[in-house]
Design an enzyme around this catalytic site. Structure first.
Site, PDB file in Angstrom:
ATOM      1  N   GLU B  11      -3.630 -15.311  -9.218  1.00 14.50           N
ATOM      2  CA  GLU B  11      -3.661 -14.453  -8.386  1.00 14.50           C
ATOM      3  C   GLU B  11      -2.812 -12.958  -8.017  1.00 14.50           C
ATOM      4  O   GLU B  11      -3.764 -12.017  -8.133  1.00 14.50           O
ATOM      5  CB  GLU B  11      -4.331 -14.576  -6.843  1.00 14.50           C
ATOM      6  CG  GLU B  11      -5.042 -13.818  -6.430  1.00 14.50           C
ATOM      7  CD  GLU B  11      -6.427 -14.348  -6.385  1.00 14.50           C
ATOM      8  OE1 GLU B  11      -6.856 -15.288  -5.980  1.00 14.50           O
ATOM      9  OE2 GLU B  11      -7.559 -13.838  -4.332  1.00 14.50           O
ATOM     10  N   ASP B 112      -6.552 -17.967  -5.985  1.00 15.10           N
ATOM     11  CA  ASP B 112      -6.910 -18.834  -5.056  1.00 15.10           C
ATOM     12  C   ASP B 112      -8.565 -19.175  -5.173  1.00 15.10           C
ATOM     13  O   ASP B 112      -9.488 -18.851  -5.290  1.00 15.10           O
ATOM     14  CB  ASP B 112      -7.583 -17.401  -3.664  1.00 15.10           C
ATOM     15  CG  ASP B 112      -6.138 -16.797  -3.458  1.00 15.10           C
ATOM     16  OD1 ASP B 112      -4.735 -17.249  -3.929  1.00 15.10           O
ATOM     17  OD2 ASP B 112      -6.263 -15.918  -2.906  1.00 15.10           O
ATOM     18  N   TYR B 322      -3.159 -21.888   2.989  1.00  9.31           N
ATOM     19  CA  TYR B 322      -4.225 -20.861   2.360  1.00  9.31           C
ATOM     20  C   TYR B 322      -5.149 -20.348   3.433  1.00  9.31           C
ATOM     21  O   TYR B 322      -5.963 -21.207   4.607  1.00  9.31           O
ATOM     22  CB  TYR B 322      -5.182 -20.876   1.285  1.00  9.31           C
ATOM     23  CG  TYR B 322      -5.685 -20.026   1.058  1.00  9.31           C
ATOM     24  CD1 TYR B 322      -5.666 -19.133   0.080  1.00  9.31           C
ATOM     25  CD2 TYR B 322      -7.635 -20.153   0.695  1.00  9.31           C
ATOM     26  CE1 TYR B 322      -6.037 -18.198  -0.258  1.00  9.31           C
ATOM     27  CE2 TYR B 322      -8.011 -18.813   0.564  1.00  9.31           C
ATOM     28  CZ  TYR B 322      -7.113 -17.547   0.017  1.00  9.31           C
ATOM     29  OH  TYR B 322      -8.214 -16.843  -0.438  1.00  9.31           O
TER      30      TYR B 322
END
Ligand SMILES: [Zn+2]
Ligand SMILES: [Zn+2]
Ligand SMILES: [Zn+2]
Lengths: 71, 691
Positions: B11, B112, B322
């Site tokens: 990402e 992600d 995350y």
């Protein structure tokens, strides 16, 4: 017709805009509660509202105008 | 083709670097293509290339025609540099990925693992890798630690998560359709009146959020306080003085308050009961993004978007998991023990982590909310590679302690309620003491328990009410929202997603619809909501957006199709846009007035200290184009007062006068810097220190 306080359109059949009409209504309702809570006249009530920090901006604007109008 | 390498899409740059280092047998090789860095490494004899994206490389854009007109319903997905100004770098990144994909025979999407990430990878594989989305595999991970990245690599998902990408795609398309049409309606209506461009916008989530704020503002502005009376009393019991509470905390009339005081003042009564109760308080549930953002606001005053940025950075440094998660669960698979042992390596957490490790079975509390993609936010247990900045270390500390607290024992308190009666009126005295601190000792300073010890008191003991008074108070309007409480309200109403809420709040500020930390809606904000309430109330209704949000989740679960959701959304939108078009002149008129008033208000600094009749405003010199503060009497020649101003950055008039001299102050916000407030008085002591 324009609201004499803020210059916005008045509500149909009324003399104030929607905001100030709502504030005026609350002001009248409030007076009932205040009268039950303590001895106070309309004029002193309006003055108490104008100087009360918790009172809303539009409510104070209406109260100020009423005090001026009613001399 | 089999002989080609494997291309891994990450990402961002930091994520690409961590993935390469984790999977590579030796150190990976960093290369560049026209300035765009990427990584190469070998594993089991195979060559891998990790290429970083920069978030979204593709975006929804108008298919053809004038980009300021509306209605517009024809759109396409295009590289961002073709659709947006200032996205030149995207072009190079896409060409780098195109080049790296040419020799690739296998593809892995390692963005992600959520709706946005899946969409980012899907679009890149589809458009820049020659339709590789069909054969690409998916890597799923919640932290960027080498262990988890290796595990994720060993257990690749055989195909992309198409439902998630599809949900993301639909969200972007619907939001584009709404955002573009409604915002252009606003912008054009004003442009026609003022012959000037103002950035205005309204969107599918922005609208209902702003409406929510307006409703609160309405309540506050039309609020009439009502008086009530509170009894304050002090009692002497066994020679000591205590503050006691009257049975009713609000008396509605002065008469009743007077009656209590005259009946009880100076009178004696007795303790009627002493009741002790222990209460157990469980640790707070692990952080999802929303609760982290709220705690960070509470303790550090960080806005939700600032907290998200910091958390994102900590994630990229492999320090926390995350952050864009709505889960409050900590599954055993994250390996509690390894994390705690890791934290014990850090001198700041050694004692606390060891305490948890020695406490027996490791079983964290969990909250109710779940997220199919990620667990709650937790520390990875890795030590920071470099000292953390103040922002980073604060959020990191909060995350670590919240994690530790989840393993804590319940805190046990003893609550004592002493009831007494005087002349038929009831009073109480409350005490509290901690018996076992439990998790509170792990979550300090974010949790404290205030003790209020009481000596042993017995039923039948005499009580002298020495002081009894009444105090007049007034009811208060509902509190203004702040960024954190607004975020919570949005969560509860299901407005937006965890990933977008903070940004939407930020946009409302930028558009000038709201201002202040305790949020006030400006007249511009009010006018926008009032206009939409008049012409198309559905668009700004909470139900409408929430429904759409639910449909999008249904796509994610594979229970709804993109086509259905889009056609329903269009059906709703089309008539609304017609309505707005018809009302353009009216809408433009009221909006323009509100904008002009707001602009004047924003430039108004205060009254002029020199002439006493004019006002100080921020002006621009017609000759040099430079801004300065001048008096409104300047133009009539009555007052020449002027003060210089910094020329760069965004200036706003602050509502707090200078602490040292009482003059007005301004706040300067330079890009990427913290806002800085200064006094406009050149003679002010606060300015003399500086130079
Ligand atoms: Zn009005
Ligand atoms: Zn002046
Ligand atoms: Zn000063």
């Amino acid at each position: 017709m324009k609201c004499p306080i803020c210059g916005r359109e008045v509500i149909p059949g009324g003399s104030l805009c929607d905001r100030h009409t709502a504030a005026y209504r609350n002001l009248l309702e409030g007076f009932k509660t205040w009268s039950k809570a303590m001895e106070i006249g309309w004029k002193d009530y309006l003055k108490a509202i104008i100087s009360n920090p918790a009172a809303g901006r539009w409510v104070k604007e209406v109260a100020r105008r009423l005090v001026e109008e009613e001399g | 083709m089999r002989g080609g390498h494997t291309l891994i899409i990450a990402e961002k740059f930091d994520a690409a670097q961590r993935i390469a280092s984790a999977l590579s047998e030796g150190p990976p090789t960093k290369k560049t293509y026209r300035g765009i860095p990427y990584f190469e490494f070998k594993r089991n004899g195979r060559k891998y290339v990790v290429a970083p994206a920069m978030g979204h490389l593709y975006t929804v854009t108008q298919r053809a025609g004038d980009r300021s007109l509306y209605p517009v319903f024809e759109y396409t997905w295009a590289p961002r540099h073709l659709a947006e100004r200032g996205a030149k770098k995207i072009k190079t990144i896409i060409s780098a990925i195109e080049k790296l994909s040419r020799r690739a025979s296998e593809f892995i999407n390692a963005t992600d693992y959520d709706v946005e990430g899946s969409l980012i990878g899907y679009m890149i594989l589809k458009h820049a890798c020659g339709g590789a989305e069909k054969k690409a595999k998916r890597m799923k991970f919640s932290t960027l630690t080498p262990e988890e990245l290796n595990q994720a690599f060993e257990r690749l998902m055989p195909s992309l998560d198409f439902e998630m990408a599809e949900a993301g795609r639909t969200r972007h398309e619907v939001d584009w359709l709404y955002g573009v049409n409604l915002s252009r309606a606003l912008i054009l209506s004003v442009e026609k009146q003022l012959k000037k461009h103002f950035t205005l916008s309204i969107g599918r989530v922005q609208g209902p959020t702003l409406k929510l704020l307006c409703e609160r503002e309405y309540e506050i502005n039309s609020f009439v306080p009502t008086p009530y009376w509170e009894i304050q009393a002090e009692a002497i019991i066994g020679g000591s003085r205590y503050r006691v509470e009257f049975e009713r905390n609000r008396l509605p009339s002065l008469r009743e308050a007077e009656a209590v005081v005259s009946a009880c003042k100076g009178r004696t009564g007795t303790i009627t009961s002493v009741v002790e109760k222990t209460s157990r308080r469980m640790p707070p549930e692990p952080f999802d993004l929303g609760s982290l953002q709220r705690e960070a606001y509470r303790f550090f005053g960080y806005t939700p978007s600032r907290t998200l940025n910091i958390a994102e950075r900590l994630y990229l440094n492999a320090l926390i998991s995350y952050p864009r998660t709505s889960s409050q669960k900590l599954p055993p698979t994250i390996n509690y023990e390894a994390i705690l042992k890791g934290l014990a390596e850090n001198p700041s957490y050694r004692k606390l982590a060891e305490k948890v490790l020695e406490g027996g079975e490791l079983k964290p509390v969990e909250g109710a909310r779940e997220d199919p993609a990620h667990p709650a936010i937790y520390p990875t247990g890795k030590l920071p590679e470099a000292p953390l900045s103040k922002d980073d270390s604060r959020i990191y500390d909060l995350v670590v302690k919240r994690f530790l607290a989840a393993f804590g024992k319940p805190s046990i308190r003893l609550m004592v309620k002493v009831s007494m009666e005087v002349e038929g009126y009831k009073f109480t005295l409350n005490g509290r003491r901690i018996i076992e601190e439990g998790w509170i000792s792990l979550y300090k300073p974010y949790a404290e328990f205030e003790e209020k010890p009481l000596p042993p008191l017995k039923q039948g003991e005499k009580v002298l009410l020495e002081r009894v008074e009444y105090v007049q108070k007034f009811t208060e309007p509902p509190p203004r929202y702040n960024p954190a409480s607004l975020l919570k309200a949005m969560e509860e109403l299901e407005l937006g997603t965890k990933a977008t809420r903070a940004e939407i709040i930020e946009t409302l500020y930028q558009r000038g619809y709201i201002r202040g930390e305790r949020i006030t809606v400006t007249d511009v904000g009010f006018t926008v909501v009032e206009a939409f309430s008049k012409y198309c109330p559905t668009i700004i209704s909470v139900e409408f957006t929430r429904n759409l949000e639910r449909q999008l989740y249904a796509i994610e679960r594979g229970e709804e199709s993109r086509e259905n959701v889009l056609s329903e959304a269009l059906e709703e939108l089309k008539p609304v846009v017609e309505e707005l078009k018809k009302a353009e002149e009216n809408l433009g008129g009221t909006l323009s007035k509100a904008i002009q008033a707001e602009n004047l208000r924003r430039r108004l600094v205060g009254s002029c200290p020199s002439c006493g009749t004019g006002s100080l405003v921020i002006l621009r010199s017609r000759r040099t184009g430079k801004r300065f503060i001048g008096c409104t009497n300047f133009f009539t020649g009555k007052c020449r007062q002027a003060y210089p101003l910094p020329q760069r950055g965004r200036l706003t008039v602050s509502d707090k006068p200078c602490k040292l001299c009482g003059w007005p102050t301004l706040t300067l916000k330079l890009k990427g810097k913290r806002p800085f407030t200064f006094c406009i008085n050149p003679e002010c002591p606060s300015r003399r220190d500086k130079s």
